[in-house]
Write a protein that holds these residues in place. Structure first.
Motif, PDB file in Angstrom:
ATOM      1  N   GLU A 170       0.850  -1.199   0.000  1.00  0.00           N
ATOM      2  CA  GLU A 170       0.000   0.000   0.000  1.00  0.00           C
ATOM      3  C   GLU A 170       0.887   1.251   0.000  1.00  0.00           C
ATOM      4  O   GLU A 170       1.906   1.296   0.688  1.00  0.00           O
ATOM      5  N   PRO A 171       0.485   2.277  -0.746  1.00  0.00           N
ATOM      6  CA  PRO A 171       1.302   3.497  -0.827  1.00  0.00           C
ATOM      7  C   PRO A 171       1.539   4.176   0.524  1.00  0.00           C
ATOM      8  O   PRO A 171       2.501   4.924   0.672  1.00  0.00           O
ATOM      9  N   ARG A 172       0.680   3.907   1.502  1.00  0.00           N
ATOM     10  CA  ARG A 172       0.893   4.569   2.809  1.00  0.00           C
ATOM     11  C   ARG A 172       2.204   4.114   3.459  1.00  0.00           C
ATOM     12  O   ARG A 172       2.700   4.764   4.364  1.00  0.00           O
ATOM     13  N   ASN A 173       2.764   2.965   2.998  1.00  0.00           N
ATOM     14  CA  ASN A 173       4.054   2.495   3.520  1.00  0.00           C
ATOM     15  C   ASN A 173       5.238   3.120   2.779  1.00  0.00           C
ATOM     16  O   ASN A 173       6.381   2.844   3.106  1.00  0.00           O
ATOM     17  N   PHE A 174       4.946   3.915   1.749  1.00  0.00           N
ATOM     18  CA  PHE A 174       6.013   4.449   0.902  1.00  0.00           C
ATOM     19  C   PHE A 174       6.437   5.845   1.354  1.00  0.00           C
ATOM     20  O   PHE A 174       5.684   6.550   2.010  1.00  0.00           O
ATOM     21  N   SER A 175       7.633   6.247   0.930  1.00  0.00           N
ATOM     22  CA  SER A 175       8.093   7.621   1.157  1.00  0.00           C
ATOM     23  C   SER A 175       7.294   8.569   0.260  1.00  0.00           C
ATOM     24  O   SER A 175       6.636   8.137  -0.695  1.00  0.00           O
ATOM     25  N   GLY A 176       7.389   9.877   0.538  1.00  0.00           N
ATOM     26  CA  GLY A 176       6.667  10.882  -0.258  1.00  0.00           C
ATOM     27  C   GLY A 176       7.018  10.823  -1.731  1.00  0.00           C
ATOM     28  O   GLY A 176       6.150  10.915  -2.603  1.00  0.00           O
ATOM     29  N   GLY A 177       8.316  10.659  -2.021  1.00  0.00           N
ATOM     30  CA  GLY A 177       8.748  10.602  -3.418  1.00  0.00           C
ATOM     31  C   GLY A 177       8.190   9.384  -4.141  1.00  0.00           C
ATOM     32  O   GLY A 177       7.777   9.459  -5.304  1.00  0.00           O
ATOM     33  N   MET A 178       8.162   8.235  -3.434  1.00  0.00           N
ATOM     34  CA  MET A 178       7.599   7.012  -4.042  1.00  0.00           C
ATOM     35  C   MET A 178       6.095   7.160  -4.254  1.00  0.00           C
ATOM     36  O   MET A 178       5.553   6.713  -5.262  1.00  0.00           O
ATOM     37  N   GLN A 179       5.418   7.794  -3.291  1.00  0.00           N
ATOM     38  CA  GLN A 179       3.974   8.014  -3.461  1.00  0.00           C
ATOM     39  C   GLN A 179       3.703   8.863  -4.696  1.00  0.00           C
ATOM     40  O   GLN A 179       2.778   8.566  -5.473  1.00  0.00           O
ATOM     41  N   GLN A 180       4.525   9.899  -4.899  1.00  0.00           N
ATOM     42  CA  GLN A 180       4.332  10.737  -6.084  1.00  0.00           C
ATOM     43  C   GLN A 180       4.578   9.922  -7.360  1.00  0.00           C
ATOM     44  O   GLN A 180       3.883  10.101  -8.354  1.00  0.00           O
ATOM     45  N   ARG A 181       5.544   9.020  -7.323  1.00  0.00           N
ATOM     46  CA  ARG A 181       5.830   8.219  -8.520  1.00  0.00           C
ATOM     47  C   ARG A 181       4.686   7.242  -8.817  1.00  0.00           C
ATOM     48  O   ARG A 181       4.345   7.018  -9.981  1.00  0.00           O
ATOM     49  N   VAL A 182       4.080   6.680  -7.760  1.00  0.00           N
ATOM     50  CA  VAL A 182       2.906   5.808  -7.976  1.00  0.00           C
ATOM     51  C   VAL A 182       1.757   6.638  -8.561  1.00  0.00           C
ATOM     52  O   VAL A 182       1.053   6.196  -9.473  1.00  0.00           O
ATOM     53  N   GLN A 183       1.598   7.864  -8.038  1.00  0.00           N
ATOM     54  CA  GLN A 183       0.553   8.752  -8.557  1.00  0.00           C
ATOM     55  C   GLN A 183       0.769   9.049 -10.041  1.00  0.00           C
ATOM     56  O   GLN A 183      -0.169   9.073 -10.829  1.00  0.00           O
ATOM     57  N   ILE A 184       2.028   9.274 -10.419  1.00  0.00           N
ATOM     58  CA  ILE A 184       2.340   9.547 -11.830  1.00  0.00           C
ATOM     59  C   ILE A 184       2.002   8.318 -12.683  1.00  0.00           C
ATOM     60  O   ILE A 184       1.394   8.431 -13.753  1.00  0.00           O
ATOM     61  N   ALA A 185       2.376   7.124 -12.187  1.00  0.00           N
ATOM     62  CA  ALA A 185       2.061   5.882 -12.914  1.00  0.00           C
ATOM     63  C   ALA A 185       0.551   5.741 -13.106  1.00  0.00           C
ATOM     64  O   ALA A 185       0.073   5.410 -14.196  1.00  0.00           O
ATOM     65  N   LYS A 186      -0.197   6.007 -12.045  1.00  0.00           N
ATOM     66  CA  LYS A 186      -1.669   5.902 -12.115  1.00  0.00           C
ATOM     67  C   LYS A 186      -2.224   6.907 -13.132  1.00  0.00           C
ATOM     68  O   LYS A 186      -3.083   6.580 -13.947  1.00  0.00           O
ATOM     69  N   ALA A 187      -1.709   8.145 -13.081  1.00  0.00           N
ATOM     70  CA  ALA A 187      -2.202   9.199 -13.978  1.00  0.00           C
ATOM     71  C   ALA A 187      -1.918   8.867 -15.448  1.00  0.00           C
ATOM     72  O   ALA A 187      -2.658   9.270 -16.340  1.00  0.00           O
ATOM     73  N   LEU A 188      -0.833   8.107 -15.696  1.00  0.00           N
ATOM     74  CA  LEU A 188      -0.449   7.772 -17.077  1.00  0.00           C
ATOM     75  C   LEU A 188      -1.145   6.517 -17.601  1.00  0.00           C
ATOM     76  O   LEU A 188      -1.038   6.210 -18.790  1.00  0.00           O
ATOM     77  N   SER A 189      -1.848   5.801 -16.727  1.00  0.00           N
ATOM     78  CA  SER A 189      -2.316   4.456 -17.084  1.00  0.00           C
ATOM     79  C   SER A 189      -3.297   4.447 -18.256  1.00  0.00           C
ATOM     80  O   SER A 189      -3.395   3.478 -18.987  1.00  0.00           O
ATOM     81  N   ASN A 190      -4.047   5.532 -18.444  1.00  0.00           N
ATOM     82  CA  ASN A 190      -5.022   5.561 -19.542  1.00  0.00           C
ATOM     83  C   ASN A 190      -4.473   6.288 -20.770  1.00  0.00           C
ATOM     84  O   ASN A 190      -5.242   6.718 -21.629  1.00  0.00           O
ATOM     85  N   ASN A 191      -3.132   6.427 -20.843  1.00  0.00           N
ATOM     86  CA  ASN A 191      -2.492   7.143 -21.971  1.00  0.00           C
ATOM     87  C   ASN A 191      -3.148   8.487 -22.251  1.00  0.00           C
ATOM     88  O   ASN A 191      -3.563   8.757 -23.376  1.00  0.00           O
ATOM     89  N   PRO A 192      -3.248   9.363 -21.263  1.00  0.00           N
ATOM     90  CA  PRO A 192      -3.959  10.617 -21.500  1.00  0.00           C
ATOM     91  C   PRO A 192      -3.134  11.559 -22.376  1.00  0.00           C
ATOM     92  O   PRO A 192      -1.919  11.613 -22.248  1.00  0.00           O
ATOM     93  N   PRO A 193      -3.793  12.310 -23.273  1.00  0.00           N
ATOM     94  CA  PRO A 193      -3.042  13.310 -24.034  1.00  0.00           C
ATOM     95  C   PRO A 193      -2.623  14.499 -23.167  1.00  0.00           C
ATOM     96  O   PRO A 193      -1.688  15.214 -23.499  1.00  0.00           O
ATOM     97  N   ILE A 194      -3.363  14.713 -22.040  1.00  0.00           N
ATOM     98  CA  ILE A 194      -3.080  15.873 -21.187  1.00  0.00           C
ATOM     99  C   ILE A 194      -2.868  15.426 -19.747  1.00  0.00           C
ATOM    100  O   ILE A 194      -3.694  14.694 -19.178  1.00  0.00           O
ATOM    101  N   LEU A 195      -1.748  15.878 -19.165  1.00  0.00           N
ATOM    102  CA  LEU A 195      -1.436  15.541 -17.769  1.00  0.00           C
ATOM    103  C   LEU A 195      -1.329  16.838 -16.963  1.00  0.00           C
ATOM    104  O   LEU A 195      -0.640  17.774 -17.367  1.00  0.00           O
ATOM    105  N   PHE A 196      -2.037  16.883 -15.836  1.00  0.00           N
ATOM    106  CA  PHE A 196      -1.967  18.029 -14.921  1.00  0.00           C
ATOM    107  C   PHE A 196      -1.066  17.680 -13.746  1.00  0.00           C
ATOM    108  O   PHE A 196      -1.224  16.603 -13.141  1.00  0.00           O
ATOM    109  N   LEU A 197      -0.163  18.567 -13.409  1.00  0.00           N
ATOM    110  CA  LEU A 197       0.746  18.340 -12.272  1.00  0.00           C
ATOM    111  C   LEU A 197       0.646  19.544 -11.337  1.00  0.00           C
ATOM    112  O   LEU A 197       1.018  20.656 -11.715  1.00  0.00           O
ATOM    113  N   ASP A 198       0.121  19.323 -10.139  1.00  0.00           N
ATOM    114  CA  ASP A 198      -0.115  20.436  -9.216  1.00  0.00           C
ATOM    115  C   ASP A 198       0.892  20.401  -8.072  1.00  0.00           C
ATOM    116  O   ASP A 198       0.771  19.579  -7.162  1.00  0.00           O
ATOM    117  N   GLU A 199       1.891  21.256  -8.138  1.00  0.00           N
ATOM    118  CA  GLU A 199       2.882  21.382  -7.043  1.00  0.00           C
ATOM    119  C   GLU A 199       3.449  20.009  -6.646  1.00  0.00           C
ATOM    120  O   GLU A 199       3.514  19.668  -5.469  1.00  0.00           O
TER     121      GLU A 199
END
Length: 278
Positions: A170-199
């Protein structure tokens, strides 16, 4: 031939409060706040274009309206008025996405957009496994084949440097940087043409920040995704963005090529931002 933007935003307005006779004309405001009725004009007449394969940076201090604008575009918040058009195939570029039904907005979120939030808690289910988080997004986009989803998830996690022996964690066991990387993987999973990155690098150690920024740059280069990157940190924008918009008190005060803005800032506020970076 002039290239059409992938995303067009026109006169986006977002206010908190009904406004009063004293502030409706945007007179008598303190910055973007009406001291008379308490209305906050978080976004005022925001217009810009995002082109295919481009990273657009949006920079401004806390309270400048940049994250509110992002929430409006991703349908996390209702706009007060304005329009946005996405070029997602024949006929789509004429539809104001803010006026679509909630079902149609959900379709855009699941197929056209990816979102990486400042706080991973908003983008991940912390008690799901990393693979489960990615599968959730894939299911929302209409995927049903379990082994295919697992394969996609593994590829994505490897792409963002999450070791596969931890994919069921579970991501709650991960460091902040790893959590952000899992979030990026999730955001990319549907091959979106547009990606939003907020801070996305706020609160991360400098070395971790550098890794996350390198990852974003590499993904953009390999996949050619268009990105909107919101940050209060000009160093992040300098590293990532092709073009930059500067916001202050809910309005765009300057925009142009990132190099141009960094080398020759026109507005006094931008000059202050740039000189604080030197």
């Amino acid at each position: 031939m002039h290239e059409e933007p992938l995303l067009k935003v026109r006169n986006l307005q977002k206010q908190f409060g009904d406004g009063c006779s004293r502030c409706k004309e945007r007179q008598n405001l303190e910055k973007n706040y009406c001291p008379n009725c308490g209305t906050v004009y978080a976004c005022q007449d925001i217009s810009f274009d995002l082109f295919a394969g481009e990273i657009l940076g949006i920079v401004g201090e806390s309270g400048s309206g940049k994250s509110t604008m992002m929430q409006c575009l991703y349908f996390d918040a209702e706009v007060t008025s304005g329009a946005a058009y996405i070029d997602a195939g024949p006929g789509s570029a004429e539809q104001n996405v803010f006026e679509l039904s909630s079902q149609q907005k959900r379709y855009i979120r699941n197929h056209q957009y990816g979102m990486v939030y400042q706080n991973p808690v908003h983008g991940l289910k912390m008690n799901f496994s990393s693979v489960g988080n990615i599968a959730e997004k894939l299911i929302a986009a209409g995927k049903r084949n379990v082994s295919e989803m697992e394969e996609t998830s593994k590829n994505l996690l490897q792409n963002v440097h999450i070791p596969l022996f931890r994919m069921k964690e579970e991501p709650r066991n991960f460091s902040g940087g790893m959590q952000q990387r899992v979030q990026i993987a999730k955001a990319l999973s549907n091959n979106p043409p547009i990606l939003f990155l907020d801070e996305v690098t706020t609160g991360l150690d400098l070395s971790v920040q550098a890794n996350v920024l390198d990852l974003i740059k590499r993904i953009q280069r390999e996949l050619g995704i268009s990105m909107i990157v919101v940050s209060h940190d000009l160093a992040v924008i300098r590293m990532l963005a092709d073009r930059t918009i500067v916001m202050l008190n809910g309005s765009i005060i300057e925009e142009g090529l990132t190099d141009q803005i960094l080398e020759d800032p026109q507005h006094a506020y931008t000059q202050q931002l740039v000189y604080s970076l030197l």
